[in-house]
Design an enzyme around this catalytic site. Sequence first.
Site, PDB file in Angstrom:
ATOM      1  N   GLU A  16      16.253 -34.448 -91.105  1.00  8.95           N
ATOM      2  CA  GLU A  16      17.479 -33.787 -90.654  1.00  8.95           C
ATOM      3  C   GLU A  16      18.151 -34.635 -89.578  1.00  8.95           C
ATOM      4  O   GLU A  16      17.478 -35.186 -88.706  1.00  8.95           O
ATOM      5  CB  GLU A  16      17.167 -32.402 -90.090  1.00  8.95           C
ATOM      6  CG  GLU A  16      18.405 -31.655 -89.596  1.00  8.95           C
ATOM      7  CD  GLU A  16      18.103 -30.196 -89.326  1.00  8.95           C
ATOM      8  OE1 GLU A  16      17.802 -29.490 -90.307  1.00  8.95           O
ATOM      9  OE2 GLU A  16      18.144 -29.780 -88.154  1.00  8.95           O
ATOM     10  N   TYR A  48      25.420 -28.300 -88.849  1.00 10.18           N
ATOM     11  CA  TYR A  48      26.790 -27.803 -88.707  1.00 10.18           C
ATOM     12  C   TYR A  48      26.820 -26.958 -87.453  1.00 10.18           C
ATOM     13  O   TYR A  48      26.021 -26.031 -87.302  1.00 10.18           O
ATOM     14  CB  TYR A  48      27.126 -26.941 -89.925  1.00 10.18           C
ATOM     15  CG  TYR A  48      28.484 -26.264 -89.925  1.00 10.18           C
ATOM     16  CD1 TYR A  48      29.517 -26.778 -90.697  1.00 10.18           C
ATOM     17  CD2 TYR A  48      28.716 -25.086 -89.214  1.00 10.18           C
ATOM     18  CE1 TYR A  48      30.751 -26.142 -90.740  1.00 10.18           C
ATOM     19  CE2 TYR A  48      29.947 -24.456 -89.249  1.00 10.18           C
ATOM     20  CZ  TYR A  48      30.962 -24.985 -90.012  1.00 10.18           C
ATOM     21  OH  TYR A  48      32.185 -24.351 -90.065  1.00 10.18           O
ATOM     22  N   GLN A 174      11.728 -22.608 -89.825  1.00  9.55           N
ATOM     23  CA  GLN A 174      11.943 -22.990 -88.439  1.00  9.55           C
ATOM     24  C   GLN A 174      10.702 -23.746 -87.968  1.00  9.55           C
ATOM     25  O   GLN A 174       9.628 -23.647 -88.576  1.00  9.55           O
ATOM     26  CB  GLN A 174      12.177 -21.727 -87.598  1.00  9.55           C
ATOM     27  CG  GLN A 174      12.375 -21.930 -86.126  1.00  9.55           C
ATOM     28  CD  GLN A 174      13.585 -22.781 -85.812  1.00  9.55           C
ATOM     29  OE1 GLN A 174      13.471 -24.012 -85.793  1.00  9.55           O
ATOM     30  NE2 GLN A 174      14.726 -22.164 -85.567  1.00  9.55           N
TER      31      GLN A 174
END
Length: 289
Positions: A16, A48, A174
């Site tokens: 990421e 984002y 997560q």
Amino acid sequence: MKICDKLAARQTFSFEIFPPKGELPLETAYAVASEMAADRPDWISVTYSAGGSGNSANTVPIAASIERDLGVTALAHLTCLGSERADVDAYVAQLEAAGIDNVLALRGDRAPGREARDFAHASDLVAYLRERGTDLCIGAACYPEGHVESPTEEESFRALYLKQEAGADYLVSQLFFDNEDFYRFREKCLRHRVRLPIVAGIMPFTSVKQIQRMAFTCGASIPAKVVKRLVLAGDDPADQARAGIEYACEQLADLAANGVDGLHVYSMNKLSVAHAAREALLACGYLEA
């Protein structure tokens, strides 16, 4: 290529990155993505940020460059809190025009002035994307230790089930620091009728301050073995970062050995983190050279 198809075919490995903020040049993100692409991940996700942080407009251009210039599948994040249907329509149109097949549908963090409009939950966004007939592969988030805002475990799993029923194709977790938390979560998902592929997300801690911030913002618990690593690392920032990366690599190797659907590294634009993760997974046989 769609990520759901990759997950159906094999265990995956991904990174990421986040777009630059403020005056940081966009070329910086391109350079980071290019270096990470050399490690041959199955995809690179691009975050984002809503609410005026200044970098959400860069998500699609960076994702498009990853697909077009680097030949790597891109996953574009989309948060919906504070957005209207027209905003989502415009964003999806950009994705489709850029040839991006994958989106991670998120609610987004609460912030002053960012109130729910057309979407109160990520499941609402997933449902809307499906209702409008998009052919996107849709990922959603999950929380091995429960969502920080969920009052009960049952409520947290109910939210996951709603994402599945709304049309999500897979889940990305997560961060967590104890793999046993993830294994328990994986078993509980089946008991709560959540049967989507689950990609395990790992974020190496690189400092004491960072891990403290993670604990408060993400609800991730810090096990004693992590505290001991930090104590042994002492006050030197380089030693703290090294300890965090080594611990994360041990997590990745153990997860790989326990048959996870995929491994996602929250690499924080740090090439050292990405390269170390790949080396650890090459060493344990999860990846092929």
